[in-house]
Structures are given as structure tokens and as C-alpha cells.
Design a protein around this motif. Structure first.
Motif, PDB file in Angstrom:
ATOM      1  N   ILE A 198       0.864  -1.191   0.000  1.00 16.03           N
ATOM      2  CA  ILE A 198       0.000   0.000   0.000  1.00 16.03           C
ATOM      3  C   ILE A 198       0.903   1.244   0.000  1.00 16.03           C
ATOM      4  O   ILE A 198       1.816   1.349   0.828  1.00 16.03           O
ATOM      5  CB  ILE A 198      -0.925   0.053   1.233  1.00 16.03           C
ATOM      6  N   LEU A 199       0.628   2.169  -0.898  1.00 14.76           N
ATOM      7  CA  LEU A 199       1.319   3.463  -0.863  1.00 14.76           C
ATOM      8  C   LEU A 199       0.544   4.380   0.078  1.00 14.76           C
ATOM      9  O   LEU A 199      -0.360   5.107  -0.335  1.00 14.76           O
ATOM     10  CB  LEU A 199       1.403   4.077  -2.264  1.00 14.76           C
ATOM     11  N   GLU A 200       0.905   4.333   1.352  1.00 14.09           N
ATOM     12  CA  GLU A 200       0.178   5.091   2.369  1.00 14.09           C
ATOM     13  C   GLU A 200       0.653   6.538   2.435  1.00 14.09           C
ATOM     14  O   GLU A 200       1.748   6.883   1.971  1.00 14.09           O
ATOM     15  CB  GLU A 200       0.395   4.433   3.738  1.00 14.09           C
ATOM     16  N   TYR A 201      -0.198   7.381   3.063  1.00  7.48           N
ATOM     17  CA  TYR A 201       0.258   8.710   3.444  1.00  7.48           C
ATOM     18  C   TYR A 201       1.455   8.561   4.385  1.00  7.48           C
ATOM     19  O   TYR A 201       1.488   7.662   5.229  1.00  7.48           O
ATOM     20  CB  TYR A 201      -0.822   9.466   4.226  1.00  7.48           C
ATOM     21  N   SER A 202       2.387   9.481   4.284  1.00  6.82           N
ATOM     22  CA  SER A 202       3.423   9.566   5.318  1.00  6.82           C
ATOM     23  C   SER A 202       2.951  10.572   6.362  1.00  6.82           C
ATOM     24  O   SER A 202       1.882  11.179   6.225  1.00  6.82           O
ATOM     25  CB  SER A 202       4.755  10.013   4.713  1.00  6.82           C
ATOM     26  N   HIS A 203       3.731  10.758   7.401  1.00  2.00           N
ATOM     27  CA  HIS A 203       3.477  11.830   8.362  1.00  2.00           C
ATOM     28  C   HIS A 203       3.523  13.155   7.607  1.00  2.00           C
ATOM     29  O   HIS A 203       4.283  13.311   6.651  1.00  2.00           O
ATOM     30  CB  HIS A 203       4.568  11.796   9.445  1.00  2.00           C
ATOM     31  N   ILE A 239      12.710  20.122  11.364  1.00  2.92           N
ATOM     32  CA  ILE A 239      12.677  19.798   9.935  1.00  2.92           C
ATOM     33  C   ILE A 239      11.281  19.351   9.517  1.00  2.92           C
ATOM     34  O   ILE A 239      10.675  18.500  10.162  1.00  2.92           O
ATOM     35  CB  ILE A 239      13.678  18.663   9.599  1.00  2.92           C
ATOM     36  N   ILE A 240      10.769  19.932   8.437  1.00  2.91           N
ATOM     37  CA  ILE A 240       9.548  19.450   7.794  1.00  2.91           C
ATOM     38  C   ILE A 240       9.886  19.142   6.341  1.00  2.91           C
ATOM     39  O   ILE A 240      10.398  19.998   5.615  1.00  2.91           O
ATOM     40  CB  ILE A 240       8.402  20.477   7.870  1.00  2.91           C
ATOM     41  N   ILE A 241       9.587  17.913   5.913  1.00  4.28           N
ATOM     42  CA  ILE A 241       9.840  17.510   4.541  1.00  4.28           C
ATOM     43  C   ILE A 241       8.745  18.095   3.645  1.00  4.28           C
ATOM     44  O   ILE A 241       7.561  18.065   3.988  1.00  4.28           O
ATOM     45  CB  ILE A 241       9.858  15.964   4.413  1.00  4.28           C
ATOM     46  N   THR A 242       9.161  18.606   2.504  1.00  7.04           N
ATOM     47  CA  THR A 242       8.234  19.296   1.602  1.00  7.04           C
ATOM     48  C   THR A 242       8.315  18.704   0.195  1.00  7.04           C
ATOM     49  O   THR A 242       9.231  17.943  -0.121  1.00  7.04           O
ATOM     50  CB  THR A 242       8.559  20.799   1.524  1.00  7.04           C
ATOM     51  N   THR A 243       7.347  19.068  -0.617  1.00  2.09           N
ATOM     52  CA  THR A 243       7.356  18.643  -2.014  1.00  2.09           C
ATOM     53  C   THR A 243       8.263  19.591  -2.790  1.00  2.09           C
ATOM     54  O   THR A 243       7.826  20.571  -3.395  1.00  2.09           O
ATOM     55  CB  THR A 243       5.923  18.640  -2.590  1.00  2.09           C
ATOM     56  N   GLY A 244       9.553  19.305  -2.729  1.00  4.13           N
ATOM     57  CA  GLY A 244      10.555  20.157  -3.355  1.00  4.13           C
ATOM     58  C   GLY A 244      10.872  21.382  -2.519  1.00  4.13           C
ATOM     59  O   GLY A 244      10.151  21.725  -1.566  1.00  4.13           O
ATOM     60  N   ARG A 287      -1.789  20.057   3.022  1.00  3.50           N
ATOM     61  CA  ARG A 287      -1.510  19.337   1.779  1.00  3.50           C
ATOM     62  C   ARG A 287      -1.267  17.842   2.055  1.00  3.50           C
ATOM     63  O   ARG A 287      -0.817  17.105   1.184  1.00  3.50           O
ATOM     64  CB  ARG A 287      -0.353  19.980   1.000  1.00  3.50           C
ATOM     65  N   LEU A 288      -1.574  17.410   3.257  1.00  2.00           N
ATOM     66  CA  LEU A 288      -1.549  16.015   3.705  1.00  2.00           C
ATOM     67  C   LEU A 288      -0.133  15.491   3.949  1.00  2.00           C
ATOM     68  O   LEU A 288       0.283  15.349   5.083  1.00  2.00           O
ATOM     69  CB  LEU A 288      -2.313  15.108   2.739  1.00  2.00           C
ATOM     70  N   SER A 289       0.637  15.176   2.883  1.00  2.00           N
ATOM     71  CA  SER A 289       1.968  14.620   3.128  1.00  2.00           C
ATOM     72  C   SER A 289       2.812  14.702   1.871  1.00  2.00           C
ATOM     73  O   SER A 289       2.277  14.783   0.756  1.00  2.00           O
ATOM     74  CB  SER A 289       1.863  13.161   3.582  1.00  2.00           C
ATOM     75  N   PRO A 290       4.140  14.645   2.048  1.00  4.75           N
ATOM     76  CA  PRO A 290       5.013  14.585   0.879  1.00  4.75           C
ATOM     77  C   PRO A 290       5.000  13.181   0.284  1.00  4.75           C
ATOM     78  O   PRO A 290       4.558  12.227   0.932  1.00  4.75           O
ATOM     79  CB  PRO A 290       6.396  14.935   1.453  1.00  4.75           C
ATOM     80  N   PRO A 291       5.492  13.017  -0.957  1.00  6.00           N
ATOM     81  CA  PRO A 291       5.423  11.721  -1.643  1.00  6.00           C
ATOM     82  C   PRO A 291       6.172  10.614  -0.900  1.00  6.00           C
ATOM     83  O   PRO A 291       7.247  10.833  -0.345  1.00  6.00           O
ATOM     84  CB  PRO A 291       6.086  11.999  -3.000  1.00  6.00           C
ATOM     85  N   THR A 292       5.608   9.431  -0.899  1.00  9.88           N
ATOM     86  CA  THR A 292       6.146   8.311  -0.129  1.00  9.88           C
ATOM     87  C   THR A 292       7.391   7.691  -0.774  1.00  9.88           C
ATOM     88  O   THR A 292       8.443   7.581  -0.140  1.00  9.88           O
ATOM     89  CB  THR A 292       5.062   7.232   0.049  1.00  9.88           C
ATOM     90  N   ILE A 293       7.273   7.274  -2.029  1.00  8.05           N
ATOM     91  CA  ILE A 293       8.393   6.585  -2.691  1.00  8.05           C
ATOM     92  C   ILE A 293       9.612   7.497  -2.786  1.00  8.05           C
ATOM     93  O   ILE A 293      10.754   7.077  -2.561  1.00  8.05           O
ATOM     94  CB  ILE A 293       7.967   6.074  -4.086  1.00  8.05           C
ATOM     95  N   GLN A 350      10.451   9.884  -0.801  1.00 10.40           N
ATOM     96  CA  GLN A 350      11.117   9.998   0.503  1.00 10.40           C
ATOM     97  C   GLN A 350      12.039   8.811   0.755  1.00 10.40           C
ATOM     98  O   GLN A 350      13.121   8.964   1.324  1.00 10.40           O
ATOM     99  CB  GLN A 350      10.088  10.090   1.625  1.00 10.40           C
ATOM    100  N   ILE A 351      11.604   7.635   0.341  1.00  7.09           N
ATOM    101  CA  ILE A 351      12.436   6.440   0.499  1.00  7.09           C
ATOM    102  C   ILE A 351      13.730   6.602  -0.293  1.00  7.09           C
ATOM    103  O   ILE A 351      14.833   6.312   0.197  1.00  7.09           O
ATOM    104  CB  ILE A 351      11.657   5.186   0.051  1.00  7.09           C
ATOM    105  N   ALA A 352      13.608   7.106  -1.523  1.00  9.40           N
ATOM    106  CA  ALA A 352      14.789   7.334  -2.360  1.00  9.40           C
ATOM    107  C   ALA A 352      15.690   8.403  -1.748  1.00  9.40           C
ATOM    108  O   ALA A 352      16.922   8.260  -1.724  1.00  9.40           O
ATOM    109  CB  ALA A 352      14.360   7.752  -3.766  1.00  9.40           C
ATOM    110  N   SER A 353      15.090   9.465  -1.214  1.00 14.27           N
ATOM    111  CA  SER A 353      15.865  10.565  -0.645  1.00 14.27           C
ATOM    112  C   SER A 353      16.592  10.147   0.626  1.00 14.27           C
ATOM    113  O   SER A 353      17.726  10.567   0.882  1.00 14.27           O
ATOM    114  CB  SER A 353      14.950  11.762  -0.366  1.00 14.27           C
ATOM    115  N   GLU A 354      15.918   9.320   1.425  1.00 12.83           N
ATOM    116  CA  GLU A 354      16.563   8.814   2.638  1.00 12.83           C
ATOM    117  C   GLU A 354      17.769   7.944   2.272  1.00 12.83           C
ATOM    118  O   GLU A 354      18.841   8.057   2.871  1.00 12.83           O
ATOM    119  CB  GLU A 354      15.557   8.017   3.465  1.00 12.83           C
ATOM    120  N   ALA A 355      17.597   7.099   1.275  1.00 12.70           N
ATOM    121  CA  ALA A 355      18.702   6.245   0.836  1.00 12.70           C
ATOM    122  C   ALA A 355      19.840   7.074   0.261  1.00 12.70           C
ATOM    123  O   ALA A 355      21.020   6.734   0.436  1.00 12.70           O
ATOM    124  CB  ALA A 355      18.199   5.246  -0.210  1.00 12.70           C
ATOM    125  N   ALA A 356      19.496   8.178  -0.407  1.00 11.20           N
ATOM    126  CA  ALA A 356      20.518   9.024  -1.030  1.00 11.20           C
ATOM    127  C   ALA A 356      21.495   9.595  -0.008  1.00 11.20           C
ATOM    128  O   ALA A 356      22.636   9.942  -0.350  1.00 11.20           O
ATOM    129  CB  ALA A 356      19.862  10.160  -1.812  1.00 11.20           C
TER     130      ALA A 356
END
Length: 397
Positions: free
Chosen positions: A60-65, A92-97, A266-272, A274-280
Motif C-alpha cells: 500500500i502506498l500510504e500517506y506519510s506523516h 525539519i519538515i519535509i516538503t514537495t521540493g 496538503r496532507l503529506s510529501p510523496p512516499t516513494i 522519501q524512500i529514495a531521498s533517505e537512501a541518497a
């Protein structure tokens, strides 16, 4: 017939993207277009980020925090600590760009009709974000003659009014490539403390510094905790422009509480992504060493080739991957369109970004263009050769 809003009418066009239709026409003619107009790196995205996406095991591609994944914010906090920026996850707040981070910053600190002082030329979308937020941009002009250095503090101070809420800088700068010195940052810090303003610093190009110069963050200044707001993004650092992940960072609890309400709306930033960004964040230093070396060589190649064109004035950038070039032409908008519509050299042409769109003062930058040196060196040499031939042909019309 219903009409659109005044705000919609006032939203500026992107000087970077408005010529795209002409570029598409040139390509349909069979012409090759060298894109010097946009900061889309050709550097590969780190393998650790791409592998993280390939290995996602989700049903499931859920909402993130709304503030973004806690694991990502924790890891990002650790990254900043390594950069000499002591922040925790609640800062820190993660944003859409970085774009959304700037909108959150303006929305959290400014009301309709408030003013923000920005050294110009500046990233063109600052005009758009300000218009969307109902905020008035008050420009303070920097000059190509002194490399777009920070204008004198007195120039800022005389522009401060009861409506002034913030000063916004981009460090290193888009479109100029200027890197503010520690002394310049400290001057701004004293000014915002004196007048009780916010200092918003767009630091998305932090890693891209050359010639031994060091980036100095507003978040590193003791005593500026209530004033400093940092904007960041993965777009350029990891060549992940399409991920659309950024963040707003501040130690001012009221600012972050307000920004959180925008984040919730705006609910949450993109899930996938964020996973890529964390790994980066696990990208090895060797990646950055190679990338910085490559951009330094591209910068030097570009400057060397541009200096071969009579009448061109250019300031050598200290960071990011842009420069402003003043061309021996009368109107860069007309020239940039003509390049795509009416000129080619052996079936090839060039797309540049007219620099007037990076100013908010009318009449400024009319004969200037922004060039992004995001192409390989061989292509930069070809592109500047085309530019040289085009200037000669254009001025002979």
C-alpha cells in the motif's frame, strides 16, 4: 463569462520554460538544441537511491506523516550535523521540493501586502512564490561588475519599512553562481536581528562550491535561531530533480508550528520519493568529489569559451552551476527566441534563459542571459561556438 483572478493574471511566466514551444518547433525541424537554459543535471542519480526504489516492498502506498517520514528526518538531522548545522527532527519538515518549502516559509511569516527584500538577479520563481503568497518583492540590486557580491548593508537598510518581514538569499546563488562569504552572512545576520526580521536562505546548492571556498549556512550562526529559516532540496545535490523532495528547517518553534499547519493542509510529501531521498543520504563522498570536479571543469571550459566572444561580460561563478553572461545584443528575450526560430549552425542551435526574468526591477538584465553549465564539456564548447556565430548573425540583421 467568468474571469480569472488578478493573482492569476499577475503570476509571472517562467523565463526558463517560456521558450519551450519554440524549442519544440526547432526540434521538429530536425535541429539539435543544446539546452543551456535549465538546471537539469546530466549527472547520474546515486545508485543507492535508485536501488532503494527498485527494492521497495510495499503493498500500500500510504500517506506519510505530514512532516515527512521520521526515519528520513532523523537521518537528515544527522547529515546536517555533519555539515556543522545542529538541528533535530522537530526542526525539519519535509516538503514537495524546495518550492513548497519556500511557499511554507512565506505563508508562515508574511501576510498579504508584506514585503521581502531579495538581492537581484534571483531565482525567477521567487517572483511567482511571492505573487502566490500576496507578498511584495523589494529588490536590492547586485552588479555583474563586482561578481554579484552582496550589496552594501546600507542598501538593504534603506529599503526596510514597517511592512518588511524577511530577507531572502540563495547561497550559492541561482542564477549568478555567487557564494556569500561568512562575513557577508554575518552582516545580514546582524541586520535581521537589528530590525527583527527573518533571514530565509535557499541552500539547495550547498555542495557545489569551487576553488576552495566554503559554504556558510545561516543555521550555523549563534544567536540567530529565531530568525533563520533554511530551504533545502535533493534535486541538485543528488541529481534527483524529479523526486520533488525538499525541506524547511528552522529552530523557531512558532515558524515550524505554522509551517506544520500548511504541511497538514496538503496532507503529506510523496512516499516513494522519501524512500529514495533517505537512501541518497548514504551516497559516498567519492560521488560528490567526482561531481564537483566535473562541474569545476565545465565552469572553467564555459568561461574560457565565452571570453573568446568580443563584447561578452561574464562573472566567474563560485558555486552552483549557473552564470550570468552579458551579451553584445539589445534584447536577450528577442535573441533567445530568434535562436530557436530562425538560426542554426549545421543543424544545431542553443536555448538560453533571458535574464530579465530573474530581476524584478523593470529594465534590468535586458541584454543578459543565464547559462546552466550542466552539459558535458564537448557540448559546452559546441554550444558557445553556436552562440558566437549567432551573435554575429543577429547583429547583422
Amino acid at each position: 463569462m467568468p474571469t480569472i483572478s488578478n493573482k492569476g493574471k499577475q503570476m509571472p511566466e517562467s523565463p526558463i520554460r517560456k521558450l519551450v514551444p519554440f524549442s519544440e518547433i526547432a526540434k521538429k525541424k530536425g535541429h539539435k538544441v543544446y539546452h543551456l537554459n535549465i538546471g537539469q543535471p546530466d549527472i547520474k542519480t546515486p545508485e543507492v537511491a535508485m536501488q532503494a526504489v527498485k527494492n521497495i516492498d510495499l503493498t500500500i502506498l500510504e500517506y506519510s506523516h505530514s512532516a515527512g517520514n521520521e526515519s528520513y528526518r532523523e537521518k537528515l538531522s544527522h547529515y546536517y550535523t555533519q555539515q556543522g548545522i545542529d538541528v533535530s527532527t522537530e526542526n525539519i519538515i519535509i516538503t514537495t521540493g524546495g518550492s513548497e518549502a519556500l511557499l511554507f516559509a512565506m505563508g508562515s511569516t508574511m501576510d498579504q501586502g508584506d514585503e521581502i527584500i531579495i538581492p537581484e538577479p534571483f531565482y525567477a520563481n521567487y517572483n511567482g512564490f511571492s505573487t502566490a503568497s500576496g507578498v511584495t518583492v523589494v529588490p536590492v540590486i547586485s552588479n555583474i561588475e563586482n561578481g554579484f557580491a552582496l550589496p552594501a548593508v546600507a542598501d538593504f537598510e534603506k529599503l526596510i519599512t514597517p511592512k518588511t518581514k524577511a530577507i531572502l538569499i540563495c547561497n550559492p546563488g541561482n542564477p549568478t553562481g555567487y557564494l556569500y562569504s561568512k562575513e557577508e552572512i554575518l552582516q545580514l545576520a546582524e541586520l535581521v536581528k537589528k530590525h527583527d526580521l527573518f533571514l530565509i536562505s535557499d541552500e539547495v546548492y550547498r555542495e557545489f562550491t569551487y576553488d576552495g571556498d566554503v559554504h556558510y549556512s545561516v543555521m550555523s550562526i549563534p544567536g540567530l535561531e529565531e530568525h533563520a529559516i533554511m530551504i533545502d532540496s535533493v534535486s541538485k545535490r543528488y541529481s534527483m530533480c524529479g523526486a520533488r523532495i525538499g525541506c524547511i528547517t528552522s529552530k523557531n518553534k512558532e515558524v515550524m508550528a505554522a509551517a506544520m499547519k500548511f504541511a497538514q493542509a496538503r496532507l503529506s510529501p510523496p512516499t516513494i520519493e522519501q524512500i529514495a531521498s533517505e537512501a541518497a543520504l548514504d551516497t559516498p563522498q567519492s560521488y560528490f568529489d567526482e561531481v564537483i570536479s566535473e562541474y569545476r571543469e565545465r565552469r572553467d571550459t564555459l568561461i574560457e569559451e565565452l571570453n573568446k566572444i568580443d563584447g561578452v561580460v561574464i562573472s566567474k561563478p563560485k558555486g552552483a552551476f549557473y552564470c550570468i553572461a552579458q551579451l553584445p545584443i539589445d534584447n536577450a528575450d528577442a535573441f533567445a527566441q530568434w535562436l530557436l526560430e530562425s538560426f542554426d549552425l549545421n543543424g544545431e542551435t542553443v536555448m538560453v534563459a533571458p535574464a530579465a526574468g530573474f530581476y524584478s526591477t523593470p529594465g534590468m538584465g535586458l541584454n543578459q542571459v543565464r547559462i546552466a553549465y550542466v552539459l558535458k564539456k564537448e557540448d559546452l564548447i559546441k554550444a558557445v561556438a553556436i552562440l558566437k556565430a549567432a551573435i554575429t548573425a543577429y547583429n547583422a540583421l
